[in-house]
Structures are given as C-alpha cells and as structure tokens.
Design a protein around this motif. Sequence first.
Motif, PDB file in Angstrom:
ATOM      1  N   PHE A  35       0.867  -1.171   0.000  1.00 59.59           N
ATOM      2  CA  PHE A  35       0.000   0.000   0.000  1.00 59.59           C
ATOM      3  C   PHE A  35       0.905   1.222   0.000  1.00 59.59           C
ATOM      4  CE2 PHE A  35      -2.198  -3.243   2.492  1.00 59.59           C
ATOM      5  CZ  PHE A  35      -3.454  -3.261   1.903  1.00 59.59           C
ATOM      6  N   PHE A  36       0.435   2.312  -0.585  1.00 63.65           N
ATOM      7  CA  PHE A  36       1.208   3.556  -0.610  1.00 63.65           C
ATOM      8  C   PHE A  36       0.348   4.688  -0.081  1.00 63.65           C
ATOM      9  CE2 PHE A  36       2.992   0.820  -3.809  1.00 63.65           C
ATOM     10  CZ  PHE A  36       4.358   0.987  -3.655  1.00 63.65           C
ATOM     11  N   LEU A  37       0.959   5.567   0.681  1.00 62.12           N
ATOM     12  CA  LEU A  37       0.275   6.757   1.163  1.00 62.12           C
ATOM     13  C   LEU A  37       1.247   7.917   1.090  1.00 62.12           C
ATOM     14  CD1 LEU A  37       0.889   7.648   4.544  1.00 62.12           C
ATOM     15  CD2 LEU A  37       0.562   5.181   4.487  1.00 62.12           C
ATOM     16  N   GLY A  38       0.697   9.103   1.102  1.00 62.61           N
ATOM     17  CA  GLY A  38       1.554  10.271   1.049  1.00 62.61           C
ATOM     18  C   GLY A  38       0.789  11.508   1.438  1.00 62.61           C
ATOM     19  N   GLY A  39       1.505  12.607   1.418  1.00 55.86           N
ATOM     20  CA  GLY A  39       0.893  13.873   1.767  1.00 55.86           C
ATOM     21  C   GLY A  39       1.928  14.973   1.838  1.00 55.86           C
ATOM     22  N   GLU A  40       1.540  16.035   2.514  1.00 52.02           N
ATOM     23  CA  GLU A  40       2.383  17.221   2.632  1.00 52.02           C
ATOM     24  C   GLU A  40       2.466  17.654   4.090  1.00 52.02           C
ATOM     25  OE1 GLU A  40       2.041  21.893   1.440  1.00 52.02           O
ATOM     26  OE2 GLU A  40       1.431  20.423  -0.074  1.00 52.02           O
ATOM     27  N   LEU A  41       3.654  18.036   4.508  1.00 48.32           N
ATOM     28  CA  LEU A  41       3.863  18.543   5.863  1.00 48.32           C
ATOM     29  C   LEU A  41       3.274  19.946   5.951  1.00 48.32           C
ATOM     30  CD1 LEU A  41       5.631  16.966   8.111  1.00 48.32           C
ATOM     31  CD2 LEU A  41       5.844  16.138   5.782  1.00 48.32           C
ATOM     32  N   ARG A  42       2.419  20.158   6.942  1.00 48.73           N
ATOM     33  CA  ARG A  42       1.742  21.441   7.100  1.00 48.73           C
ATOM     34  C   ARG A  42       2.317  22.282   8.232  1.00 48.73           C
ATOM     35  NH1 ARG A  42      -3.402  21.441   4.575  1.00 48.73           N
ATOM     36  NH2 ARG A  42      -2.982  20.572   2.526  1.00 48.73           N
ATOM     37  N   GLU A  43       2.733  21.614   9.333  1.00 53.44           N
ATOM     38  CA  GLU A  43       3.240  22.341  10.490  1.00 53.44           C
ATOM     39  C   GLU A  43       4.306  21.498  11.172  1.00 53.44           C
ATOM     40  OE1 GLU A  43       1.321  25.035  14.085  1.00 53.44           O
ATOM     41  OE2 GLU A  43       0.078  23.543  13.080  1.00 53.44           O
ATOM     42  N   VAL A  44       5.450  22.123  11.471  1.00 56.49           N
ATOM     43  CA  VAL A  44       6.549  21.446  12.147  1.00 56.49           C
ATOM     44  C   VAL A  44       7.067  22.391  13.231  1.00 56.49           C
ATOM     45  CG1 VAL A  44       8.816  20.363  11.908  1.00 56.49           C
ATOM     46  CG2 VAL A  44       7.167  20.207  10.027  1.00 56.49           C
ATOM     47  N   LEU A  45       6.697  22.135  14.475  1.00 55.40           N
ATOM     48  CA  LEU A  45       7.135  22.939  15.615  1.00 55.40           C
ATOM     49  C   LEU A  45       7.874  22.020  16.577  1.00 55.40           C
ATOM     50  CD1 LEU A  45       3.858  24.985  16.255  1.00 55.40           C
ATOM     51  CD2 LEU A  45       5.936  25.779  15.125  1.00 55.40           C
ATOM     52  N   ARG A  46       9.180  21.858  16.373  1.00 48.22           N
ATOM     53  CA  ARG A  46       9.996  20.959  17.196  1.00 48.22           C
ATOM     54  C   ARG A  46      10.061  21.464  18.618  1.00 48.22           C
ATOM     55  NH1 ARG A  46      12.883  17.662  13.729  1.00 48.22           N
ATOM     56  NH2 ARG A  46      12.863  18.408  11.609  1.00 48.22           N
ATOM     57  N   PRO A  47       9.898  20.647  19.616  1.00 49.40           N
ATOM     58  CA  PRO A  47       9.396  19.281  19.671  1.00 49.40           C
ATOM     59  C   PRO A  47       7.938  19.224  20.119  1.00 49.40           C
ATOM     60  CG  PRO A  47      10.475  19.755  21.738  1.00 49.40           C
ATOM     61  CD  PRO A  47      10.492  21.037  20.906  1.00 49.40           C
ATOM     62  N   LEU A  48       7.131  20.174  19.687  1.00 46.37           N
ATOM     63  CA  LEU A  48       5.782  20.300  20.223  1.00 46.37           C
ATOM     64  C   LEU A  48       4.649  19.835  19.317  1.00 46.37           C
ATOM     65  CD1 LEU A  48       6.221  23.879  21.712  1.00 46.37           C
ATOM     66  CD2 LEU A  48       6.426  21.685  22.911  1.00 46.37           C
ATOM     67  N   LYS A  49       4.826  19.973  17.993  1.00 43.74           N
ATOM     68  CA  LYS A  49       3.688  19.704  17.116  1.00 43.74           C
ATOM     69  C   LYS A  49       4.167  19.330  15.715  1.00 43.74           C
ATOM     70  CE  LYS A  49      -0.678  21.864  15.745  1.00 43.74           C
ATOM     71  NZ  LYS A  49      -1.463  23.117  15.800  1.00 43.74           N
ATOM     72  N   LEU A  50       3.446  18.370  15.119  1.00 44.03           N
ATOM     73  CA  LEU A  50       3.699  17.923  13.758  1.00 44.03           C
ATOM     74  C   LEU A  50       2.342  17.715  13.101  1.00 44.03           C
ATOM     75  CD1 LEU A  50       5.969  16.945  11.795  1.00 44.03           C
ATOM     76  CD2 LEU A  50       5.565  14.652  12.689  1.00 44.03           C
ATOM     77  N   SER A  51       2.173  18.253  11.897  1.00 42.94           N
ATOM     78  CA  SER A  51       0.895  18.126  11.204  1.00 42.94           C
ATOM     79  C   SER A  51       1.148  17.896   9.720  1.00 42.94           C
ATOM     80  CB  SER A  51       0.080  19.407  11.414  1.00 42.94           C
ATOM     81  OG  SER A  51      -1.176  19.310  10.795  1.00 42.94           O
ATOM     82  N   TYR A  52       0.377  16.956   9.128  1.00 45.10           N
ATOM     83  CA  TYR A  52       0.533  16.645   7.709  1.00 45.10           C
ATOM     84  C   TYR A  52      -0.748  16.048   7.161  1.00 45.10           C
ATOM     85  CZ  TYR A  52       1.855  12.262  10.066  1.00 45.10           C
ATOM     86  OH  TYR A  52       1.893  11.158  10.899  1.00 45.10           O
ATOM     87  N   THR A  53      -0.906  16.198   5.838  1.00 45.89           N
ATOM     88  CA  THR A  53      -2.037  15.558   5.185  1.00 45.89           C
ATOM     89  C   THR A  53      -1.716  14.077   5.001  1.00 45.89           C
ATOM     90  OG1 THR A  53      -1.206  16.084   2.982  1.00 45.89           O
ATOM     91  CG2 THR A  53      -2.729  17.677   3.982  1.00 45.89           C
ATOM     92  N   PHE A  54      -2.752  13.275   4.838  1.00 45.17           N
ATOM     93  CA  PHE A  54      -2.617  11.820   4.720  1.00 45.17           C
ATOM     94  C   PHE A  54      -3.592  11.363   3.653  1.00 45.17           C
ATOM     95  CE2 PHE A  54      -3.523   7.466   5.499  1.00 45.17           C
ATOM     96  CZ  PHE A  54      -2.591   6.914   6.356  1.00 45.17           C
ATOM     97  N   ALA A  55      -3.061  10.780   2.576  1.00 46.20           N
ATOM     98  CA  ALA A  55      -3.924  10.278   1.501  1.00 46.20           C
ATOM     99  C   ALA A  55      -3.374   8.958   0.976  1.00 46.20           C
ATOM    100  CB  ALA A  55      -4.006  11.296   0.364  1.00 46.20           C
TER     101      ALA A  55
END
Length: 152
Positions: free
Chosen positions: A69-89
């Motif tokens: 299976f393959f999935l991917g997306g784009e990194l939206r927010e990177v606040l080391r070391p508090l928060k990570l956000s990305y799309t998932f498709a």
Amino acid sequence: MENRPGDLRLEMGHVFPAAASEVFEALSEAEWLARWWGPVGFSIPNLTFNARVGARYRIEMQPPSGGPFFLGGELREVLRPLKLSYTFAWEDPDVDDVETLVTLVLRAVVGGGATEVALTQGPFRTEARLALHREGWTDAFEKLERLMTIRA
C-alpha cells in the motif's frame, strides 16, 4: 444523533517513556518511521519523509501477504518538539477514503521523563475508515513505545 462525514475525527492519546525531543524525532525522522509505522505485521520497505513545512512525503507499507500500500501527503506544520501536522492520503484509495489531516501534539508528562502525544486525524467519510485508522495508529504507537523502551 448521527455524525455527518465532516464530524468523523479520530482523537487518541498515548504516553511514551521518553522526553518530547526524542519522541518528536521518532515521529518525524525517516529512520525511526521505518521501524514503527503501520499495523503489527506490516513493514516499511521504502519511505521519503523530511519534516519541513511544504515537503511531500511517501510511505510504502507492505502487509504480511499481498501487495504493498502507498500513502503520502504534505507537511503542514513542524514545531519541534511540540507539534507535527501533515495531510494523509492513500494512493489508489478505497471508495470511502478521503485526504485527512493528521496532527500530533506533544506534551511533557509532569514528574518523569515521559511524553504524551495527542493525535487527531480527519475528517473521515465513514466510521469504518475511522476505525481502520484507529487500529493502525494503536498498533503503530504500541510498536513505537516498545522501541523507545528498548532505547531507554
């Protein structure tokens, strides 16, 4: 009251036995992701993941039997070391799949070298797809916890 599709969001938390900086590294570095991502029995033969805003990622998941299976997306927010956000498709998605947004918020647990990760993902189109992701994240977080315990 019935949920509308936009209301279907996964919310879960997990406590890891490590400092937030170490947990963030495990959630955002390709070498770590390849070791814990996915449900029990799955492997990650290939992945590209660079934790910077705007970067695209792609993960190949190999189940115990059958094709990958393959999935991917784009990194939206990177606040080391508090928060990570990305799309998932999913590539070649199921008819009920839609692109979702994954957000991971890290918080130090008072009194002792542990970090709580609060995960949200959504919106999902169906309860069945939400449940599938809940199971996958539960397995993956348990795998990561075991790795972090060994590392400690």
